[in-house]
Scaffold this active site. Structure first.
Site, PDB file in Angstrom:
ATOM      1  N   ARG A  87       0.826  -1.213   0.000  1.00  0.00           N
ATOM      2  CA  ARG A  87       0.000   0.000   0.000  1.00  0.00           C
ATOM      3  C   ARG A  87       0.859   1.261   0.000  1.00  0.00           C
ATOM      4  O   ARG A  87       0.521   2.233  -0.685  1.00  0.00           O
ATOM      5  CB  ARG A  87      -0.964  -0.016   1.183  1.00  0.00           C
ATOM      6  N   LYS A 122      -2.877   6.361   1.010  1.00  0.00           N
ATOM      7  CA  LYS A 122      -2.750   6.865   2.381  1.00  0.00           C
ATOM      8  C   LYS A 122      -1.770   8.037   2.387  1.00  0.00           C
ATOM      9  O   LYS A 122      -0.604   7.888   2.789  1.00  0.00           O
ATOM     10  CB  LYS A 122      -2.281   5.712   3.272  1.00  0.00           C
ATOM     11  N   GLU A 169     -16.336   6.392   4.385  1.00  0.00           N
ATOM     12  CA  GLU A 169     -15.696   5.740   5.530  1.00  0.00           C
ATOM     13  C   GLU A 169     -15.761   6.553   6.799  1.00  0.00           C
ATOM     14  O   GLU A 169     -16.121   7.723   6.790  1.00  0.00           O
ATOM     15  CB  GLU A 169     -14.286   5.264   5.206  1.00  0.00           C
TER      16      GLU A 169
END
Ligand code: PLP
Ligand code: COI
Length: 341
Positions: free
Chosen positions: A79, A183, A219
């Site tokens: 990620r 992220k 989210e």
């Protein structure tokens, strides 16, 4: 060292060492060990001006057998690579990522909380554009740092109890075709006003909805959302959500428990139909949601019995944490035992 492990907050904690690695002149250097809490950064570093920054989060738990374990670190390595590529940073090679996280755990092994305290050693890798630019361009130099902090769960302090969440419509954390799926720091900067306001107004976190149609659940602040409807685990699918490694694991565990798993757009109105709701992530673990209040419409959605986590959320929580603590078999080999700590 006198740490009250069972009441640790989720926050910064000074430990003994961190590790660092520089990308300069087109190559990654050797890993360096530091005991300084500071980094020396060029004032024109792209991280400071243009948000060229990405980070990760992982937890190390001390198991029932005394061994320390980390969950699916390879997924975090993948990620942070995707995050780096998404904002034109030099990706950290998986081998370098691995060397850094295992080194920093060894160096700070006395900060791994004892078994049974609910606490963990949190790892925070970050990658920043450290080289100077004034035009909007990617840097030529990068700095990769991993520091650690012993932490408790993010959202709850008094055990596994449901929290209240505020659904917001007047702020978006990200945009379609933006950076929500990776992220990077900018997403978190964009979430601060709404997240902080939710806390001031008495909620544990904020629930963001999709920023295009304003119809779907995205989210729950720094965590993914899931709902339980009968025998089905439902979680939103959207290009603006960060693909959570804990959520991915829960989908597998739910399936193994004989549940149906649905990953698809979830309409806000569908909240009415869930018997249970929760937020999930490394920091959040599984946080049961008792109430979601829509700040704009005033509508309130309630889940389950007041003050009590629902049975499916509890079962998933127990299963996941049992794997993380070596209490139950790890059928997919998700955990890596950290030797020698
Ligand atoms: N969503 C956001 C925005 C996050 O910051 C995080 C934390 O990393 C998560 C979801 C949960 O992801 P993971 O389960 O990989 O920790
Ligand atoms: C994590 O769960 O590791 C996170 O990174 C969430 C964090 C933004 C508090």
């Amino acid at each position: 060292m006198n740490i009250d492990w069972s009441s640790l907050p989720f926050g910064y904690f000074k430990t003994d060492y961190n590790v660092r690695c520089y990308f300069r002149n087109g190559e990654w250097g050797e890993l360096e060990i530091s005991s300084s809490e500071h980094i020396n950064v060029h004032m024109a570093a792209t991280a400071l001006h243009y948000g060229q920054e990405a980070f990760e989060g992982m937890k190390v738990f001390r198991g029932i057998d005394g061994k320390a374990r980390i969950l699916r670190w390879e997924e975090n390595a993948k990620r942070i690579r995707r995050s780096a590529e998404g904002i034109m940073m030099e990706p950290v090679p998986t081998e370098k990522f691995k060397e850094a996280i295992f080194k920093v755990i060894h160096l700070n092994k006395k900060y791994i909380p004892p078994y049974g305290t609910g606490a963990a050693l949190y790892l925070r890798p970050l990658l920043i554009g450290s080289g100077p630019q004034v035009g909007v361009k990617p840097a030529d130099e990068y700095l990769f740092v991993v520091f650690v902090a012993p932490v408790g769960p993010y959202f709850y302090k008094n055990g596994f109890k449901p929290v209240k969440i505020q659904l917001v419509r007047d702020y978006d954390r990200t945009a379609p075709h933006g950076t929500g799926h990776i992220k990077v720091g900018g997403n978190y900067a964009a979430s601060l006003i709404a997240a902080n306001r939710a806390v001031v107004e008495g909620y544990s976190s904020v629930l963001f909805i999709d920023s295009k149609e304003n119809k779907y659940i995205d989210e729950a602040g720094p965590a993914n959302f899931f709902g339980i409807k009968g025998n089905t685990y439902v979680t939103p699918d959207s290009e603006t959500i960060l693909p959570s490694i804990i959520n991915m694991s829960l989908r597998q565990l739910a399936e193994d428990m004989g549940m149906k798993v649905e990953r698809r757009p979830v309409l806000i109105e569908e909240l009415e139909e869930f018997e249970e709701a929760g937020a999930c992530g490394t920091a959040a673990v599984i946080t049961p949601i008792g109430v979601i209040h829509d700040r704009e419409t005033g509508k309130t959605y309630k889940f389950g019995e007041e003050g009590k986590a629902g049975p499916v959320s509890e079962k998933l929580y127990k299963k996941l944490t049992a794997i993380q603590h070596g209490e139950e078999p790890d059928p997919y080999g998700w955990t890596t035992v950290i030797e020698g700590v």
